[in-house]
Structures are given as C-alpha cells and as structure tokens.
Design a protein around this motif. Structure first.
Motif, mmCIF file in Angstrom:
data_model
loop_
_atom_site.group_PDB
_atom_site.id
_atom_site.type_symbol
_atom_site.label_atom_id
_atom_site.label_comp_id
_atom_site.label_asym_id
_atom_site.label_seq_id
_atom_site.Cartn_x
_atom_site.Cartn_y
_atom_site.Cartn_z
ATOM 1 N N VAL A 131 0.882 -1.144 0.002
ATOM 2 C CA VAL A 131 -0.112 -0.085 0.023
ATOM 3 C C VAL A 131 0.872 1.149 -0.055
ATOM 4 C CG1 VAL A 131 -1.900 -1.013 0.948
ATOM 5 C CG2 VAL A 131 -0.253 -0.001 2.582
ATOM 6 N N GLY A 132 2.313 1.062 0.526
ATOM 7 C CA GLY A 132 3.291 2.114 0.251
ATOM 8 C C GLY A 132 3.662 2.652 1.751
ATOM 9 N N TYR A 137 -3.570 2.504 3.511
ATOM 10 C CA TYR A 137 -4.389 1.915 2.894
ATOM 11 C C TYR A 137 -4.113 2.314 1.270
ATOM 12 C CZ TYR A 137 -8.083 5.132 2.721
ATOM 13 O OH TYR A 137 -8.970 6.176 2.465
ATOM 14 N N ASP A 138 -4.502 1.680 0.358
ATOM 15 C CA ASP A 138 -4.430 2.061 -1.018
ATOM 16 C C ASP A 138 -5.850 2.436 -1.664
ATOM 17 O OD1 ASP A 138 -3.986 2.210 -3.623
ATOM 18 O OD2 ASP A 138 -3.119 0.151 -4.018
ATOM 19 N N THR A 167 -6.730 2.784 -4.377
ATOM 20 C CA THR A 167 -7.280 1.979 -5.494
ATOM 21 C C THR A 167 -7.736 0.554 -5.302
ATOM 22 O OG1 THR A 167 -5.048 1.286 -6.023
ATOM 23 C CG2 THR A 167 -5.561 3.386 -6.880
ATOM 24 N N ASN A 168 -7.556 0.254 -4.159
ATOM 25 C CA ASN A 168 -7.786 -1.212 -3.641
ATOM 26 C C ASN A 168 -8.653 -1.221 -2.418
ATOM 27 O OD1 ASN A 168 -7.591 -3.908 -2.816
ATOM 28 N ND2 ASN A 168 -5.429 -4.355 -3.564
ATOM 29 N N THR A 202 -7.467 -3.226 0.719
ATOM 30 C CA THR A 202 -6.635 -2.809 1.591
ATOM 31 C C THR A 202 -7.369 -1.757 2.592
ATOM 32 O OG1 THR A 202 -6.108 -1.007 0.092
ATOM 33 C CG2 THR A 202 -4.706 -2.756 -0.100
ATOM 34 N N ASN A 247 -3.229 6.087 0.852
ATOM 35 C CA ASN A 247 -2.104 6.519 0.032
ATOM 36 C C ASN A 247 -2.384 6.208 -1.472
ATOM 37 O OD1 ASN A 247 0.436 7.258 -0.235
ATOM 38 N ND2 ASN A 247 1.451 5.167 -0.132
ATOM 39 N N LYS A 248 -1.465 6.636 -2.390
ATOM 40 C CA LYS A 248 -1.661 6.463 -3.854
ATOM 41 C C LYS A 248 -2.810 7.669 -4.403
ATOM 42 C CE LYS A 248 0.167 1.786 -3.756
ATOM 43 N NZ LYS A 248 0.148 0.500 -4.437
ATOM 44 N N ARG A 307 -9.257 5.226 -8.317
ATOM 45 C CA ARG A 307 -9.958 5.269 -7.218
ATOM 46 C C ARG A 307 -10.968 4.341 -6.950
ATOM 47 N NH1 ARG A 307 -10.237 8.718 -2.769
ATOM 48 N NH2 ARG A 307 -9.338 10.372 -3.816
ATOM 49 N N GLU A 346 -5.438 11.871 2.884
ATOM 50 C CA GLU A 346 -5.026 11.089 1.672
ATOM 51 C C GLU A 346 -3.715 11.454 1.126
ATOM 52 O OE1 GLU A 346 -7.931 10.722 -1.632
ATOM 53 O OE2 GLU A 346 -8.979 9.135 -0.435
ATOM 54 N N SER A 360 0.173 10.835 -0.849
ATOM 55 C CA SER A 360 0.815 10.323 -2.003
ATOM 56 C C SER A 360 2.395 10.427 -1.925
ATOM 57 C CB SER A 360 0.401 11.036 -3.453
ATOM 58 O OG SER A 360 1.308 10.473 -4.491
#
Lengths: 212, 391
Positions: free
Chosen positions: A30-31, A99-100, A102-103, A106, A132-133, A140, A160, A162
């Motif tokens: 997730v970063g 968390y991500d 885009t997922n 997560t 994140n991201k 999204r 949020e 990045s």
C-alpha cells in the motif's frame, strides 16, 4: 540508541525534546515504506522492494517550541509477518494505518488493523489513517468521504497521501506530532520502553535546568 | 536532521534494534529482552524503595550516597546490580544438563562395574580349589593375583603411615596391593562363596561342594607358629579368624567396599516391600481357607444327611481351624491397613494409603462371604437323630 547525541542539537533551541514511537501498519504494497522514505529522506522509488520483517527509521520535526523525534517502525505488510506486528506496536504512542485508495481490500484490512490497535495497543495511542496513492485518483475505488466518515467515527486522523508526489506526507506526520501529548508523556508509565525514554529525556533536560 | 541517515531493515528487535536474521530468532530474542526490561523496571522501583528505606533508617553509608530526589534511576549502571544480589531472581535461561550428567555417570558406572567384575572373577578363581595348607594357599593366591613386592612399599597407601614391627604389611588377595592391618578387611569364605555363587549362578554345584569341603577339612583353629620359609607370620595369621574359626581372605578396604556395594545393590533389588510380604502371606492364608472351607462344606452336607463318613468332632475341629485362620487373616489385613501410619515423618499417603485400606476392605468382604456364612455342624444328638431318620 545511536542518535541520542543528535537529539540535543536541533535548531529548536531551548524547547522541549519529545521522542515518540510510531508504527506503520497496513496491507502489503500500500506504500508504507514509500511514505516513510518520503518523510525521512524525501525520496521515492518507483519499485520499492517489499519490506522484510520491519524497518526502523528516525526523523525529527520541529513544532513551535518542541522538537519531536519520531522513532518509526515500518512493519512488513505481507501476511506471513503479521504475527510480528504486536511486537512493534507494543508501547507505540502513534500509529499510521495505511491503505491504497485503488484497492478496496486494503481499506478493509486497514479497518481490522485499527480494531486491533484499539484493542491491544497502548490505550492513548494516536492513530492516523492514510489513504495512499492519491496520485492515482483516476483508479480510485475507496471514496474519500467513506474513509473520512470511518475515521471520524473512530476518532482517527485522516489524510489522503501520495508518497510519489509527496502530497500530505509531511502533513500527516506533523498532524500526529501535534496531537501527541507533549508533557503528559512523563506520567505515561506502562511499558518500560517509555520509562527508558523518560530517563533519557530527563537526562537531556538536566543540563538545561542547572546551567541556564 | 543529522540522525535520519540510517535505515535499518530486517528482523529487528523492537527494543534493542538488533537484526536477528529470522522470525524465530527474533521471537526468542524478544521474549528475553522484554523479560529483561520488566526486570529493569522492577529493579529501578526496588532501587527507589531501597533508598527510601535507607533514608528512613538513616543507614546511608559514605560509599553510596543516593540522591533521593527523583525516580530517575540509572538502570544501566553496573553497580546497581550488586545492590540486589540478595533479591530473589526470576528464572532466567534453562539449560538441560541431563545428557552431560548421564555421560559422566555412565563412564563412572562402567568403570565401577568393570572393576567389580574383575574382582569377582578373581575371587572365583581364588575360591576354586583353594588349598588348605597355608603355604600352598599362598602360592595359589599369588598365582592368581600377583602380589606387590614388599620392598616397593614404604608407607601404607591408604593411611600413609609407615610400617614397622607393630604395623605390618598385608597383601590384598584381590588386587595384590600392600596395606596396613587397619586398612584391610576380612572376607569370610562363606561370604565369598555366596558372592561368586550368585555371579556364576550357572556353574552351580561344584563351587558349593568344593568350598564347603575346604571349610570342613580345615581345622577350625590352628596354633600360631612361624613357618620355616620366608612367608610371614601374618599371612598365616590372616587365614583364620581367631574368634569364629572361620577361614577368610584379607582384602584391602577398597576392594571390600566394591564387593559390599554390589551385595547391597543385589539385596535392595531382591528385597520385597513389607506390604507385599504381608500380602503374600495373606494370600497364602486365603487359599488355605478356601481349600478347608470346601472340605468343611462337604463334611457338613454329608453329616446333615446322616452319613457316617465323617464324625461331628472332625467337622468341629476343622471349623475351629478355619476360624483361627480367619482370625489371622483379619489381623494381617488390619496390619496392612495401618502399615506405616505411625511413622510421623513419612506416613503413607494418597494411593498407597488407599491401596492398604482397600486390601483390608476386600479381606473383610472375603471373610464375611466365606467364613461367616459357613453352615453349622449338627450337634451329636441331632446327628444321631439324623442317622436314625436315615435308616
């Protein structure tokens, strides 16, 4: 503690020095490591290797008259390392659950981490939720409002972020630093990890008290 | 931001930040560290209390002047640990020494066993055709176990006293070493026979016969006298015990001890606990009562039918016998039940006690069942009338 000497020097001047243990939790990829790397070194690697076990980094931030030193424990997100997590969040004063956006999975996983922290970590732990991201907004899946509502419900800081664009990275750490209790820390007690820190900060304070 | 340079990664200990290399190692290490930490806290608390106590009791000494102002205690200072030498310590690392112990023990046991076996073999050879004549006997002994030369030994190797007219040299018949009288012991031939009979059990009879014949043939007491040859007075003297007249072998204390240890071991191995001895006797009585009871019942039946095969007196005698036996059974079971209960230090407990009591209960049931329900013998008068009615 290798960096003890350095903690006294920062340009914060005569202000207080606080040291906090911060832990990053979240699903794999997730970063988490990227966030920390951005915060600590200002770098971003497109192909960040997945963390093995855990990583330890430190970063100091200045808040008005206080110098806050973060001891950051970046945990491995892979399922097989989950059982190690309690070791690292034990005695932590702050946590970032990542968390991500885009997922969706997560985000679900982030919720379970929050639950686990609320149940098992120090009762006064400051928890931040990081989506994140954020640079991948076109992909999204997790809506901002949904996460925001969840964070409010559970009393979490929420942003949020990045790691790639550095958006909100320093901000989220600063927000945590602001929310952490700066003076109450002494009476925190509990795990001896805190006691040791307490000893240190007292020692560091001592010369200030008698010489100035 | 000077301290942001390093990034550690791996299986890091959250406390000391050491990389342990694997998850398993980390877990083990972490447990130890967390444990230590707890002790540190405990210690620092103890330290504070200790100082407070000192302050209150005014027993501060110059060597250690504590500043009792804050609860900040330098936990890492080495001397603080010496202060708590006497505090109970928490259990630390466990280490198993059983394998090491076993290894050592086995070596030792092996040595002793080998040594003891050697002595037994020699003893067997000595006892086989042991000549009666003292001179012949000496050559026989020396042929089996070479004796150390008298001239080589100046002091008794056991007590380190010098030899003189009063303290003479003696040879151990099993190892050939020289010692003074006080450091040697006698082994009666009958005793020796027992030892080797046990160890050479399969050889059986010849040993027994041969050695008894020696003892029989040998005069029980032989007047002292110095033989013409160079054999010393003592070697003749040592052949026969002046008091009991029994023949014996002179052994050094070490050999004797080894043999005795073996005998004791044998004894303890064969020894039955008292309770089982009692129980065996109880069983013996019970089988006897069983047999007598069947006989008695048959007798009663035939008497009650008016038959003449048995007499009333016979039956009454048998009944008396059974009752005496029953009495002994009852006594014995009572004895078993209270076995060892008077022992203040180590009374029987738990299952042992339960077993003892159960034996008594079972015996009681048996007696009730078997003895109390015995049919009665008809009186002489009744018997006569029975006989008449039969006719």
């Amino acid at each position: 503690m290798a960096n003890r000497g350095g903690a006294q020097r920062p340009n914060g001047g005569p202000g207080k020095i606080c040291q906090f243990k911060l832990v990053l939790l979240g699903e794999s990829a997730v970063g988490k490591s990227s966030l920390v790397l951005r915060f600590v070194k200002g770098q971003f690697h497109e192909y960040q290797e997945s963390t093995i076990g855990a990583a330890f980094l430190t970063q100091t931030v200045c808040l008005e008259d206080t110098t806050v030193k973060f001891e950051i424990w970046d945990t491995a997100g892979q399922e097989r390392y989950h059982s190690l997590a309690p070791m690292y969040y034990r005695g932590a004063q702050a946590a970032i659950v990542v968390y991500d956006i885009t997922n969706q999975d997560t985000f679900g996983r982030a919720k379970t981490w929050v639950k686990e922290l609320q149940r098992q970590a120090s009762p006064n732990i400051v928890i931040a939720l990081a989506g994140n991201k954020a640079d991948l907004a076109n992909k999204r899946v997790v809506e901002y409002d949904e996460a925001q509502a969840y964070a409010e419900e559970n009393g979490l800081l929420f942003m949020e972020t990045s790691a790639k664009t550095a958006m909100n990275v320093n901000e989220i750490f600063l927000a945590i630093a602001k929310k952490l209790p700066k003076n109450e820390q002494v009476s925190g007690a509990g795990s001896s990890g805190q006691t040791r820190r307490l000893v240190e900060s007292e020692q560091q304070k001592a010369p200030g008290n008698c010489c100035k | 931001m000077a301290e942001c340079g390093e990034i550690l990664e791996g299986f890091l200990c959250p406390i000391c930040k050491a990389d342990l290399g694997s998850e398993h190692q980390l877990r083990i290490h972490f447990q130890d560290e967390a444990h230590k930490e707890h002790q540190d806290v405990f210690k620092s608390l103890k330290d504070v209390f200790e100082k407070a106590k000192k302050k209150i009791l005014k027993i501060d000494d110059e060597v250690y002047v504590p500043e009792f102002s804050s609860n900040v205690v330098p936990i890492s200072e080495p001397h603080s640990s010496t202060l708590f030498r006497f505090e109970p310590q928490e259990i630390g690392e466990f280490r198993c020494h059983t394998a090491y112990f076993r290894e050592l023990r086995n070596k030792r046991l092996e040595r002793y066993t080998a040594e003891t076996n050697k002595l037994l073999i020699r003893l067997g050879k000595l006892m086989l055709d042991l000549p009666v004549d003292p001179l012949k006997r000496k050559t026989h002994e020396q042929a089996i176990v070479p004796w150390i030369d008298d001239r080589d030994v100046k002091l008794c190797p056991s007590c380190a006293r010098s030899f003189n007219m009063m303290r003479r040299k003696h040879h151990c018949r099993l190892c050939g070493a020289i010692m003074c009288h006080d450091c040697t012991r006698f082994l009666e031939l009958s005793e020796a026979k027992k030892m080797i009979n046990m160890s050479f059990g399969s050889d059986g009879e010849p040993n027994e016969g041969a050695s008894t014949s020696i003892v029989k043939n040998f005069p029980p007491f032989r007047p002292l006298g110095r033989s013409s040859s160079n054999n010393s007075l003592n070697s003749v003297l040592s052949l026969v015990d002046a008091k009991t007249g029994e023949q014996h072998l002179r052994l050094c204390i070490h050999c004797k001890e080894l043999l005795e240890t073996r005998e004791k071991l044998k004894e303890t191995r064969n020894l039955k606990p008292i309770i089982s001895q009692f129980y065996e006797r109880l069983q013996l009585y019970i089988t006897e009562v069983d047999q007598l009871c069947t006989l008695y019942c048959k007798m009663c039946q035939s008497l009650n039918c008016g038959e003449k095969t048995h007499t009333v007196v016979e039956a009454q005698e048998l009944r008396g016998k059974i009752l005496t036996l029953a009495g002994s059974i009852d006594n014995l079971s009572k004895k078993i039940a209270i076995l060892g209960t008077k022992d203040v230090e180590n009374p029987p407990k738990g299952r042992t006690l339960q077993l003892q009591q159960n034996i008594k209960i079972a015996t009681n049931y048996y007696l009730k069942d078997r003895v109390i329900g015995l049919p009665s013998v008809p009186t002489e008068l009744a018997f006569k009338s029975l006989q008449e009615s039969r006719r």
